[in-house]
Enzyme design. Structure first.
Site, PDB file in Angstrom:
ATOM      1  N   ASP A  45      -2.500   2.205   9.105  1.00  0.00           N
ATOM      2  CA  ASP A  45      -3.516   2.913   8.326  1.00  0.00           C
ATOM      3  C   ASP A  45      -4.920   2.588   8.798  1.00  0.00           C
ATOM      4  O   ASP A  45      -5.173   1.569   9.441  1.00  0.00           O
ATOM      5  CB  ASP A  45      -3.377   2.584   6.843  1.00  0.00           C
ATOM      6  CG  ASP A  45      -3.620   1.104   6.530  1.00  0.00           C
ATOM      7  OD1 ASP A  45      -3.134   0.246   7.293  1.00  0.00           O
ATOM      8  OD2 ASP A  45      -4.291   0.809   5.525  1.00  0.00           O
ATOM      9  N   GLU A  84      -2.392  -1.716   5.103  1.00  0.00           N
ATOM     10  CA  GLU A  84      -3.064  -3.008   5.212  1.00  0.00           C
ATOM     11  C   GLU A  84      -4.475  -2.937   4.647  1.00  0.00           C
ATOM     12  O   GLU A  84      -4.947  -3.896   4.022  1.00  0.00           O
ATOM     13  CB  GLU A  84      -3.104  -3.446   6.685  1.00  0.00           C
ATOM     14  CG  GLU A  84      -3.625  -4.866   6.916  1.00  0.00           C
ATOM     15  CD  GLU A  84      -5.130  -4.956   7.127  1.00  0.00           C
ATOM     16  OE1 GLU A  84      -5.646  -6.090   7.187  1.00  0.00           O
ATOM     17  OE2 GLU A  84      -5.784  -3.897   7.220  1.00  0.00           O
TER      18      GLU A  84
END
Length: 423
Positions: free
Chosen positions: A96, A191
């Site tokens: 991400d 994350e």
């Protein structure tokens, strides 16, 4: 003959290295911005789409036991090329990009033979990557840089880490003469919103220790991070018509403002660095009746961290008593300093340092002024320090990465894998 063999391998490696740039430029085209508000796993569909792409690529280059689970974690294994038993090691990166700025429609620019000048990212909007504001640019004169076009972030955090791991993996699979033990690979979702390890299966991953490829400039080696907590405080006021409010109204906005002013004024992000902790009021919303603030609490030192939490708790009690109103506090610990889990296996830091030195990379051992998947993973039984990707200015339009740094990160992964056979 040995020199000729080494030269041949070096030439093959240098030719191969072109792929890390190609991979990175491909990956930033996928919109994988995470979202803390969806409640989904992964939090956005773009991450799962990208996970499928990575799964197919991992299988294509020969990584074995590749699996994509329902939560968006992609795992795979490179088998050992040595006969004796050696510890399995891992390399991890996240898929991400930050919610702080758009990661869709990324249009990277390639600056070849950088001349040391200011870089105009977007002429129409007057967005400039200047050497005055970002003097570290001068470290890359003569090199190739990849920048944004000023409209989005770049995504080197952490698509550079993914590109570096898979480029190293493809090289190792294509060169079985390079001796290494079992290498475990995982790409994680979310994350950036603190949920990367939420569904990480340490036992299934199978490594004794791992490295996240998620750091900044070339040479960074990190095994300390903040102890972290989040405080959500809701002030309940009393709203009375302002014309008749004397001695009756309690303005929750004013009380919240006074509470914020009571915190140590110099212990905020904009006034701290290195090992200094802080309180960071990052959200406020409300009206006379109800005001809510959110505060990040950060410190490397455990005792100071506990003092900061106590400061918030004691302040809530004091203000509630002083103003005679209800104040709700929700205090959540987020992650802890992984140093206490890394120190007992400090040899994994020594291996990374040795690998860097052999590759003429100066190790920059710095604390992470934030969090990392490795912090939580270390407390889940998988010691996981953090290595550089090479990028700068993550999470914003001024993000850039030198190609040279990505190439050195690939070499670092390979050399660490080799050195770990000597444990």
């Amino acid at each position: 003959m040995l020199f000729l063999a080494y030269s041949f391998l070096l030439l093959a490696f240098l030719l191969f290295m072109m792929n890390v740039t190609d991979r990175f430029l491909k990956y930033v085209g996928y919109g994988t911005q995470s979202d803390p508000n969806t409640g989904l796993n992964p939090s956005t569909p773009g991450q799962m789409e990208f996970a499928h792409v990575l799964k197919e690529e991992m299988e294509a280059i020969g990584i074995q036991e590749v699996e994509l689970d329902e939560f968006g974690y992609v795992m795979g294994v490179i088998p050992s090329t040595v006969e004796r038993e050696t510890p399995a090691i891992g390399f991890i990166a996240h898929m991400d990009t930050s919610p702080e700025m758009s990661g869709r429609h990324v249009n990277p620019r390639i600056i070849e033979n950088y001349a040391g000048n200011d870089i105009v990212l977007n002429k129409e909007k007057g967005i400039v990557l200047s050497t005055e504001e970002f003097p570290e640019l001068m470290n890359y004169v003569g090199q190739t840089l990849i920048t944004t076009d000023g409209n989005t972030l770049l995504g080197a955090d952490d698509k550079a880490g993914i590109a570096e791991i898979l480029t190293a993996a493809e090289y190792l699979i294509g060169h079985p003469e390079v001796k290494h033990g079992k290498i475990c690979i995982c790409f994680t979702p979310d994350e950036e919103i603190g949920e990367g390890p939420d569904h990480f299966n340490v036992k299934k991953f199978g490594a004794k220790f791992a490295y996240t490829m998620d750091g900044g400039e070339i040479g960074e080696l990190e095994f300390e991070n903040f102890n972290a907590a989040n405080a959500r405080i809701v002030f309940k006021g009393r709203n009375i018509h302002p014309g008749y409010a004397k001695n009756k109204m309690v303005n929750s906005i004013a009380v919240a403002n006074e509470f914020m002013a009571s915190l140590p004024k110099k212990e905020v992000p904009e006034n701290t660095s290195g090992y200094e902790g802080f309180f960071h009021v990052y959200s406020i919303k409300g009206d006379v009746e109800t005001t809510e603030i959110e505060i990040l609490i950060r410190d490397f030192d455990r005792e100071r961290f506990e003092w900061r939490k106590n400061t918030i708790e004691n302040g809530v009690r004091e203000f509630s008593k002083r103003f005679g109103l209800k104040i709700e506090l929700e205090l959540k610990e987020q992650y802890s300093n992984m140093r206490e889990k890394i120190e007992p296996v400090h040899y994994i830091i020594d291996i990374a340092k040795q690998a860097m030195q052999e590759l003429n990379i100066k190790p920059l051992i710095v604390p992470i002024r934030g969090g990392t998947d490795g912090a939580r993973l270390s407390f889940m039984g998988l010691p996981t320090p953090n290595l550089f990707t090479g990028g700068h200015n993550f999470h914003g339009r001024y993000e850039y990465i030198p190609v040279y740094a990505m190439e050195k990160a690939v070499q670092l992964i390979i050399r660490i894998a080799e050195l770990c056979t000597k444990i």
